[in-house]
Design a protein around this motif. Structure first.
Motif, PDB file in Angstrom:
ATOM      1  N   PRO A 131      -0.307 -11.290  -0.890  1.00  0.00           N
ATOM      2  CA  PRO A 131      -0.862 -11.757   0.381  1.00  0.00           C
ATOM      3  C   PRO A 131      -0.903 -13.262   0.550  1.00  0.00           C
ATOM      4  N   GLY A 132      -0.518 -14.032  -0.501  1.00  0.00           N
ATOM      5  CA  GLY A 132      -0.739 -15.467  -0.414  1.00  0.00           C
ATOM      6  C   GLY A 132      -2.227 -15.760  -0.382  1.00  0.00           C
ATOM      7  N   ASP A 133      -2.620 -16.729   0.425  1.00  0.00           N
ATOM      8  CA  ASP A 133      -4.035 -17.104   0.531  1.00  0.00           C
ATOM      9  C   ASP A 133      -4.628 -16.553   1.822  1.00  0.00           C
ATOM     10  N   ALA A 134      -4.627 -15.251   1.929  1.00  0.00           N
ATOM     11  CA  ALA A 134      -5.201 -14.580   3.091  1.00  0.00           C
ATOM     12  C   ALA A 134      -5.559 -13.164   2.690  1.00  0.00           C
ATOM     13  N   LEU A 135      -6.320 -12.513   3.537  1.00  0.00           N
ATOM     14  CA  LEU A 135      -6.758 -11.146   3.256  1.00  0.00           C
ATOM     15  C   LEU A 135      -6.289 -10.202   4.356  1.00  0.00           C
ATOM     16  N   ALA A 136      -5.057 -10.427   4.833  1.00  0.00           N
ATOM     17  CA  ALA A 136      -4.478  -9.551   5.851  1.00  0.00           C
ATOM     18  C   ALA A 136      -4.097  -8.219   5.214  1.00  0.00           C
ATOM     19  N   VAL A 137      -4.457  -7.136   5.853  1.00  0.00           N
ATOM     20  CA  VAL A 137      -4.217  -5.795   5.321  1.00  0.00           C
ATOM     21  C   VAL A 137      -2.954  -5.216   5.958  1.00  0.00           C
ATOM     22  N   PRO A 138      -1.973  -4.822   5.161  1.00  0.00           N
ATOM     23  CA  PRO A 138      -0.753  -4.233   5.733  1.00  0.00           C
ATOM     24  C   PRO A 138      -1.034  -2.901   6.390  1.00  0.00           C
ATOM     25  N   GLU A 139      -0.150  -2.538   7.306  1.00  0.00           N
ATOM     26  CA  GLU A 139      -0.277  -1.233   7.961  1.00  0.00           C
ATOM     27  C   GLU A 139       0.305  -0.123   7.105  1.00  0.00           C
ATOM     28  N   GLU A 140       1.118  -0.473   6.101  1.00  0.00           N
ATOM     29  CA  GLU A 140       1.770   0.512   5.247  1.00  0.00           C
ATOM     30  C   GLU A 140       1.005   0.673   3.931  1.00  0.00           C
ATOM     31  N   PRO A 141       1.114   1.829   3.292  1.00  0.00           N
ATOM     32  CA  PRO A 141       0.468   2.022   1.989  1.00  0.00           C
ATOM     33  C   PRO A 141       1.047   1.078   0.940  1.00  0.00           C
ATOM     34  N   VAL A 142       0.214   0.648   0.011  1.00  0.00           N
ATOM     35  CA  VAL A 142       0.602  -0.289  -1.041  1.00  0.00           C
ATOM     36  C   VAL A 142       0.351   0.372  -2.390  1.00  0.00           C
ATOM     37  N   ASP A 143       1.325   0.265  -3.293  1.00  0.00           N
ATOM     38  CA  ASP A 143       1.169   0.805  -4.640  1.00  0.00           C
ATOM     39  C   ASP A 143       0.574  -0.225  -5.595  1.00  0.00           C
ATOM     40  N   LEU A 144       0.960  -1.480  -5.434  1.00  0.00           N
ATOM     41  CA  LEU A 144       0.481  -2.550  -6.298  1.00  0.00           C
ATOM     42  C   LEU A 144       0.097  -3.750  -5.442  1.00  0.00           C
ATOM     43  N   LEU A 145      -1.177  -4.119  -5.472  1.00  0.00           N
ATOM     44  CA  LEU A 145      -1.674  -5.301  -4.769  1.00  0.00           C
ATOM     45  C   LEU A 145      -1.786  -6.450  -5.762  1.00  0.00           C
ATOM     46  N   LEU A 146      -1.166  -7.576  -5.424  1.00  0.00           N
ATOM     47  CA  LEU A 146      -1.339  -8.815  -6.187  1.00  0.00           C
ATOM     48  C   LEU A 146      -2.487  -9.548  -5.515  1.00  0.00           C
ATOM     49  N   GLU A 157     -17.251 -10.679  -3.410  1.00  0.00           N
ATOM     50  CA  GLU A 157     -17.432  -9.617  -2.423  1.00  0.00           C
ATOM     51  C   GLU A 157     -16.183  -9.437  -1.568  1.00  0.00           C
ATOM     52  N   MET A 158     -15.577 -10.571  -1.169  1.00  0.00           N
ATOM     53  CA  MET A 158     -14.382 -10.517  -0.329  1.00  0.00           C
ATOM     54  C   MET A 158     -13.215  -9.886  -1.083  1.00  0.00           C
ATOM     55  N   ALA A 159     -13.066 -10.235  -2.359  1.00  0.00           N
ATOM     56  CA  ALA A 159     -11.990  -9.652  -3.157  1.00  0.00           C
ATOM     57  C   ALA A 159     -12.180  -8.142  -3.304  1.00  0.00           C
ATOM     58  N   VAL A 160     -13.406  -7.720  -3.570  1.00  0.00           N
ATOM     59  CA  VAL A 160     -13.693  -6.290  -3.701  1.00  0.00           C
ATOM     60  C   VAL A 160     -13.362  -5.548  -2.409  1.00  0.00           C
ATOM     61  N   GLU A 161     -13.817  -6.076  -1.282  1.00  0.00           N
ATOM     62  CA  GLU A 161     -13.577  -5.401  -0.006  1.00  0.00           C
ATOM     63  C   GLU A 161     -12.095  -5.409   0.366  1.00  0.00           C
ATOM     64  N   PHE A 162     -11.365  -6.444  -0.041  1.00  0.00           N
ATOM     65  CA  PHE A 162      -9.917  -6.484   0.207  1.00  0.00           C
ATOM     66  C   PHE A 162      -9.216  -5.396  -0.599  1.00  0.00           C
ATOM     67  N   VAL A 163      -9.575  -5.263  -1.865  1.00  0.00           N
ATOM     68  CA  VAL A 163      -9.000  -4.204  -2.696  1.00  0.00           C
ATOM     69  C   VAL A 163      -9.295  -2.839  -2.072  1.00  0.00           C
ATOM     70  N   ARG A 164     -10.522  -2.635  -1.632  1.00  0.00           N
ATOM     71  CA  ARG A 164     -10.874  -1.365  -0.986  1.00  0.00           C
ATOM     72  C   ARG A 164     -10.064  -1.137   0.281  1.00  0.00           C
ATOM     73  N   ALA A 165      -9.915  -2.170   1.094  1.00  0.00           N
ATOM     74  CA  ALA A 165      -9.225  -2.022   2.380  1.00  0.00           C
ATOM     75  C   ALA A 165      -7.737  -1.730   2.195  1.00  0.00           C
ATOM     76  N   VAL A 166      -7.101  -2.408   1.251  1.00  0.00           N
ATOM     77  CA  VAL A 166      -5.674  -2.165   1.014  1.00  0.00           C
ATOM     78  C   VAL A 166      -5.466  -0.800   0.382  1.00  0.00           C
ATOM     79  N   GLY A 167      -6.353  -0.427  -0.538  1.00  0.00           N
ATOM     80  CA  GLY A 167      -6.331   0.919  -1.092  1.00  0.00           C
ATOM     81  C   GLY A 167      -5.280   1.175  -2.153  1.00  0.00           C
ATOM     82  N   ALA A 168      -4.729   0.127  -2.750  1.00  0.00           N
ATOM     83  CA  ALA A 168      -3.696   0.312  -3.771  1.00  0.00           C
ATOM     84  C   ALA A 168      -4.304   0.888  -5.053  1.00  0.00           C
ATOM     85  N   PRO A 169      -3.615   1.810  -5.717  1.00  0.00           N
ATOM     86  CA  PRO A 169      -4.144   2.345  -6.972  1.00  0.00           C
ATOM     87  C   PRO A 169      -4.153   1.317  -8.100  1.00  0.00           C
ATOM     88  N   ARG A 170      -3.246   0.329  -8.045  1.00  0.00           N
ATOM     89  CA  ARG A 170      -3.205  -0.716  -9.071  1.00  0.00           C
ATOM     90  C   ARG A 170      -3.361  -2.078  -8.392  1.00  0.00           C
TER      91      ARG A 170
END
Length: 212
Positions: A131-146, A157-170
């Protein structure tokens, strides 16, 4: 597929002869770009972009408009290899890439907000998102979030909620030069408590290490 974490926000992705290097900045080992077939840069901050790294390779460079302009001024020898990408654009960099988002996260209301391109990459059967330096959530499913793990603009808190929103298993921690090791340990505990029960894994590996 091979994914290697380099310094700070830099990740190298190798797949079937394609070598993409994302965000080789001032905390990144120079050899990260060796053999690159393309370099993708999310935005113009020096922890993501260093002209000397781009001079080390002859690979094409894909990035946002304001960094492309900056490269034209400070590294004209590199500028001829630069292509500008924009929000929602899809392109082929040896692997299919979609640009996600448009602006950097706000650091302070009185500071300028630069362009920022998150990159959603299709790597064989795996979808990887930087994502670079932003917390934009893609519209497509993600397998691995960097996932950015420490930054002047980021609370845990923001990092946790971003991980939850993207929903990647890894989820692989990047952008990790701001915190101490102790602080990264605290973040890892929070992630284990708050996203682990959802079946989401939080990982952090050392510079130069491949993701298993």
């Amino acid at each position: 597929m091979r994914i290697t974490k380099f310094g700070h926000a830099c990740v190298r992705i190798e797949h079937e002869g394609t070598v993409l290097v994302l965000d080789p900045g001032m905390f990144t080992q120079p050899e990260a770009v060796d053999g690159a077939t393309a370099v993708l840069i999310t935005h113009l901050h020096p922890d993501h972009y260093l002209a000397d790294h781009l001079r080390r390779t002859d690979a094409p460079v894909l990035t946002v408009a304001d960094l492309a302009a900056q490269i034209g001024e400070e590294a004209p020898d590199v500028a001829e290899r630069v292509t500008t990408v924009g929000p929602g654009e899809r392109f082929d960099a040896g692997l299919p890439v979609t640009v996600v988002g448009e602006r950097h996260a706000v650091i302070h209301p009185e500071l300028p907000v630069p362009d920022n391109a998150g990159y959603l990459l299709t790597v064989g059967d795996t979808t990887v998102y930087h994502p670079g330096d932003a917390l934009a959530v893609p519209e497509e499913p993600v397998d691995l979030l960097l996932c950015p793990s420490s930054a002047p603009w980021l609370r845990s808190e923001m990092a946790v909620e971003f991980v939850r929103a993207v929903g990647a298993p890894r989820n692989l921690a990047i952008h990790d030069r701001i915190y101490t090791e102790a602080a990264h340990g605290i973040l890892a505990q929070q992630m284990e408590t708050l996203v682990g029960p959802r079946g989401q894994e939080w990982l952090r590996i050392t510079d130069g290490e491949d993701l298993a």
